[in-house]
Write a protein that holds these residues in place. Structure first.
Motif, PDB file in Angstrom:
ATOM      1  N   ALA A  42       5.360   3.809 -10.489  1.00  0.00           N
ATOM      2  CA  ALA A  42       4.418   3.860  -9.368  1.00  0.00           C
ATOM      3  C   ALA A  42       3.019   4.277  -9.825  1.00  0.00           C
ATOM      4  O   ALA A  42       2.021   3.798  -9.279  1.00  0.00           O
ATOM      5  CB  ALA A  42       4.937   4.816  -8.295  1.00  0.00           C
ATOM      6  N   SER A  43       2.938   5.131 -10.838  1.00  0.00           N
ATOM      7  CA  SER A  43       1.619   5.579 -11.316  1.00  0.00           C
ATOM      8  C   SER A  43       0.840   4.449 -11.980  1.00  0.00           C
ATOM      9  O   SER A  43      -0.372   4.535 -12.123  1.00  0.00           O
ATOM     10  CB  SER A  43       1.758   6.758 -12.286  1.00  0.00           C
ATOM     11  OG  SER A  43       2.260   6.318 -13.540  1.00  0.00           O
ATOM     12  N   ASP A  44       1.534   3.389 -12.369  1.00  0.00           N
ATOM     13  CA  ASP A  44       0.881   2.217 -12.946  1.00  0.00           C
ATOM     14  C   ASP A  44       0.339   1.283 -11.859  1.00  0.00           C
ATOM     15  O   ASP A  44      -0.093   0.172 -12.162  1.00  0.00           O
ATOM     16  CB  ASP A  44       1.860   1.437 -13.829  1.00  0.00           C
ATOM     17  CG  ASP A  44       2.150   2.150 -15.138  1.00  0.00           C
ATOM     18  OD1 ASP A  44       1.406   3.077 -15.500  1.00  0.00           O
ATOM     19  OD2 ASP A  44       3.136   1.775 -15.802  1.00  0.00           O
ATOM     20  N   GLY A  45       0.407   1.718 -10.615  1.00  0.00           N
ATOM     21  CA  GLY A  45      -0.103   0.921  -9.512  1.00  0.00           C
ATOM     22  C   GLY A  45       0.945   0.071  -8.829  1.00  0.00           C
ATOM     23  O   GLY A  45       0.634  -0.683  -7.904  1.00  0.00           O
ATOM     24  N   ALA A  46       2.168   0.183  -9.261  1.00  0.00           N
ATOM     25  CA  ALA A  46       3.255  -0.581  -8.649  1.00  0.00           C
ATOM     26  C   ALA A  46       3.770   0.165  -7.418  1.00  0.00           C
ATOM     27  O   ALA A  46       3.511   1.350  -7.241  1.00  0.00           O
ATOM     28  CB  ALA A  46       4.388  -0.779  -9.645  1.00  0.00           C
ATOM     29  N   THR A  47       4.493  -0.534  -6.607  1.00  0.00           N
ATOM     30  CA  THR A  47       5.116   0.076  -5.440  1.00  0.00           C
ATOM     31  C   THR A  47       6.254   0.979  -5.903  1.00  0.00           C
ATOM     32  O   THR A  47       7.019   0.615  -6.793  1.00  0.00           O
ATOM     33  CB  THR A  47       5.687  -1.025  -4.513  1.00  0.00           C
ATOM     34  OG1 THR A  47       4.626  -1.908  -4.160  1.00  0.00           O
ATOM     35  CG2 THR A  47       6.317  -0.429  -3.262  1.00  0.00           C
TER      36      THR A  47
END
Length: 193
Positions: A42-47
């Motif tokens: 999630a921290s990589d911009g994923a849901t």
């Protein structure tokens, strides 16, 4: 080495269950590597999504990279913890974590690596009683289970510093064994409540 004990073993062997119980009863803290890698994802911009969905949607190579990143971050956090603030930490790994030499070296920096040895048939029943693990071939789940068990069982045994059997044992007995291992390794932990 920090004041940690690391639990390894098959998916559904009880790593997360025993880890959370031990941390709670001994006044420690618990981390589940599945949850940590979900946070990295999630921290990589994923849901934000569950680990099984990450594995299914992005594949084993991506999952392994996330797992290693989450583990590196956990080890870094443990190393930077103030000495006076240290208390028992229990880390439950994924089933694949100790199969990587890099990951196993990181796990050993944390503390004793303990294999939760749950009977094969119990694990099989847990796998097949609900949603199949994402890494199991749905076309032939029994053959997939048999292959994975045959491949991984000796690797888990080789990776473990100690083995705790769960067959025909009460949870309190399993927890007492894990705590005794941690103490023998110099991990500071209060007696379970």
């Amino acid at each position: 080495m920090s004041d940690a004990v690391v639990l390894i073993g098959f998916k559904s062997s009880g790593k997360s269950t025993y880890g959370a119980m031990l941390a709670k009863s001994a006044g420690g803290r618990f981390a589940d590597l599945d949850r940590l890698l979900e946070q990295v994802h999630a921290s990589d911009g994923a849901t934000m999504c569950p680990a099984h969905q990450i594995f299914r949607d992005f594949g084993s190579a991506y999952f392994a990279r996330l797992e290693e990143r989450a583990l590196v971050e956990y080890v870094r956090m443990a190393a930077n913890e103030a000495p006076g603030a240290k208390r028992l930490a229990v880390l439950a790994t994924t089933g694949a974590t100790p199969l990587s030499a890099v990951n196993l070296a990181l796990l050993r920096r944390l503390g004793p690596v303990v294999l939760i040895d749950t009977p094969r048939e119990v694990i099989r029943q847990r796998w097949f009683s609900g949603r199949l693990p994402a890494f199991v071939d749905p076309g032939d789940p029994q053959a997939s289970f048999d292959r994975l068990y045959a491949e991984r069982a000796p690797l888990y045994s080789a990776a473990a510093d100690e083995v705790v059997a769960t067959a025909n044992r009460r949870d309190e007995e399993v927890l007492a064994d894990i705590l005794a291992i941690a103490r023998r390794a110099g991990v500071k932990a209060q007696a379970p409540e």
